[in-house]
Design a protein around this motif. Structure first.
Motif, mmCIF file in Angstrom:
data_model
loop_
_atom_site.group_PDB
_atom_site.id
_atom_site.type_symbol
_atom_site.label_atom_id
_atom_site.label_comp_id
_atom_site.label_asym_id
_atom_site.label_seq_id
_atom_site.Cartn_x
_atom_site.Cartn_y
_atom_site.Cartn_z
ATOM 1 N N ALA A 175 0.806 -1.220 0.000
ATOM 2 C CA ALA A 175 0.000 0.000 0.000
ATOM 3 C C ALA A 175 0.841 1.273 0.000
ATOM 4 N N GLU A 176 1.979 1.231 0.665
ATOM 5 C CA GLU A 176 2.796 2.438 0.795
ATOM 6 C C GLU A 176 3.410 2.875 -0.527
ATOM 7 N N VAL A 177 3.766 1.912 -1.385
ATOM 8 C CA VAL A 177 4.517 2.253 -2.594
ATOM 9 C C VAL A 177 3.682 2.239 -3.874
ATOM 10 N N GLY A 181 12.809 1.146 -5.214
ATOM 11 C CA GLY A 181 12.907 1.257 -3.757
ATOM 12 C C GLY A 181 13.720 0.157 -3.120
ATOM 13 N N ARG A 182 13.927 -0.942 -3.799
ATOM 14 C CA ARG A 182 14.667 -2.127 -3.343
ATOM 15 C C ARG A 182 14.290 -2.521 -1.918
ATOM 16 N N GLY A 183 13.515 -3.585 -1.820
ATOM 17 C CA GLY A 183 13.133 -4.113 -0.519
ATOM 18 C C GLY A 183 11.903 -3.466 0.075
ATOM 19 N N ALA A 235 -5.216 -3.791 -2.757
ATOM 20 C CA ALA A 235 -6.121 -3.963 -3.896
ATOM 21 C C ALA A 235 -7.018 -2.740 -4.080
ATOM 22 N N GLU A 236 -7.537 -2.206 -2.979
ATOM 23 C CA GLU A 236 -8.400 -1.032 -3.062
ATOM 24 C C GLU A 236 -7.616 0.189 -3.522
ATOM 25 N N ILE A 237 -6.382 0.325 -3.051
ATOM 26 C CA ILE A 237 -5.527 1.436 -3.488
ATOM 27 C C ILE A 237 -5.246 1.334 -4.980
ATOM 28 N N ALA A 238 -5.017 0.117 -5.454
ATOM 29 C CA ALA A 238 -4.764 -0.087 -6.880
ATOM 30 C C ALA A 238 -5.980 0.303 -7.712
ATOM 31 N N GLU A 239 -7.150 -0.069 -7.243
ATOM 32 C CA GLU A 239 -8.370 0.301 -7.970
ATOM 33 C C GLU A 239 -8.547 1.811 -8.014
ATOM 34 N N SER A 262 7.040 -4.825 -0.074
ATOM 35 C CA SER A 262 6.105 -5.255 0.964
ATOM 36 C C SER A 262 6.464 -4.584 2.276
ATOM 37 N N ALA A 263 5.459 -4.351 3.103
ATOM 38 C CA ALA A 263 5.690 -3.753 4.411
ATOM 39 C C ALA A 263 6.501 -4.704 5.284
ATOM 40 N N PRO A 264 7.335 -4.164 6.185
ATOM 41 C CA PRO A 264 8.095 -5.029 7.098
ATOM 42 C C PRO A 264 7.165 -5.918 7.916
#
Length: 291
Positions: free
Chosen positions: A17-19, A206-208, A46-50, A211-213
């Motif tokens: 979601a962040e990126v 962003g490399r790494g 998914a909602e952010i992508a939409e 996905s969120a930590p």
């Protein structure tokens, strides 16, 4: 005037979601529609992508990077697909540079941008475990100053004909994570097609940060790196690194435990566990509950 080839981006997201907003905004600016394959995210990706204008393909579970890309590319109807990590952002004009490369090197099978890392350097891997040409056995680093053929192109961003991808069988579905791009590059090269670094197509990675930590992420990542390296080595009849990886990282894990550094323990223990799992015949998909 010849009509420009249709290009559609395919982005695999898992708790991204962040990126995702910046990634998708760049595609919109470049006039490239996007499919986001959501690998069962729990953060609203998914909602952010939409909301970002993407077509979303929702997976019931995390299928891994290659398998999710296979699903997204199968769902695309474009002549060319642009595979991208969610933490990758195209610079303005990158797609125009890709189109110029398609016209200049129509015999190529894969194209990749100049990927700029967070520290400002740009990524160019001058060798690959699986490359049969431009092997660079000593790993000498030589950054290109223009377009060139390469032994390996990073799966963080790849452009290729959808038809070529499907004809080659897509990403190897036995791989959950890591080395699926090396394997694809090898199959493209074996098909007699060039791998081209497109210097004027610039992307920021962003490399790494895809996905969120999450707890255990380092262990899991190193597990799959070790397992996948052993798997592709066996697949391409190279000497197996599994036993040496296990014997090297097992003692390192014990030493790391004495240092009270959890990240270091995860790193070495993950590598040892992945190598041991391969030696025991366990699959990466079984570990992730995908089989």
């Amino acid at each position: 005037m010849e009509k420009a080839a249709a290009i559609e981006a395919v982005v695999v997201a898992h708790d991204s979601a962040e990126v995702l907003p910046a990634c998708l905004a760049a595609f919109r600016r470049e006039g490239v529609p996007a499919i986001v394959v959501d690998n069962a995210s729990g953060d609203g990706s998914a909602e952010i992508a939409e909301r970002g204008g993407a077509r979303v393909l929702r997976m019931d579970r995390n299928e891994g990077y290659g398998r999710a890309n296979n699903a997204g590319i199968a769902a695309s109807g474009a002549e060319f697909v642009l595979i991208a990590n969610p933490d990758l952002v195209l610079d303005e004009g990158a797609v125009a540079a890709f189109r110029a490369a398609l016209a200049a090197y129509p015999e190529a099978g894969l194209y990749a941008p100049r990927i700029i890392e967070p520290d400002g350097r740009y990524f160019f891997q001058a060798r690959s475990l699986l490359s049969t040409f431009l092997t660079n056995p000593r790993g000498a680093s030589c950054q290109p100053e223009g377009d060139c053929c390469a032994p390996f192109l990073s799966g963080a961003c790849l452009l290729l004909r959808r038809e070529t991808f499907l004809a080659l069988g897509g990403f190897d579905p036995a791989i959950f994570l890591f080395y699926e791009d090396d394997d694809l590059c090898r199959r493209v090269a074996d098909a007699g097609l060039a791998l081209v670094h497109v210097h004027d197509a610039v992307a920021r990675h962003g490399r790494g940060k895809s996905s969120a930590p999450a707890p255990g992420r380092i262990f899991r990542s190193r597990w799959h790196q070790a397992w996948s390296r052993a798997y592709v080595s066996r697949k391409w009849r190279l000497p197996s690194p599994a036993l040496s990886m296990f014997l090297l990282n097992g003692p390192r894990t014990l030493l790391a435990l004495a240092s009270f550094r959890p990240a270091l323990v995860e790193r070495y223990a993950g590598s040892a566990a992945g190598a041991w799992a391969f030696l025991r015949g366990r699959s990466a998909l079984a570990r992730e509950g995908v089989e």
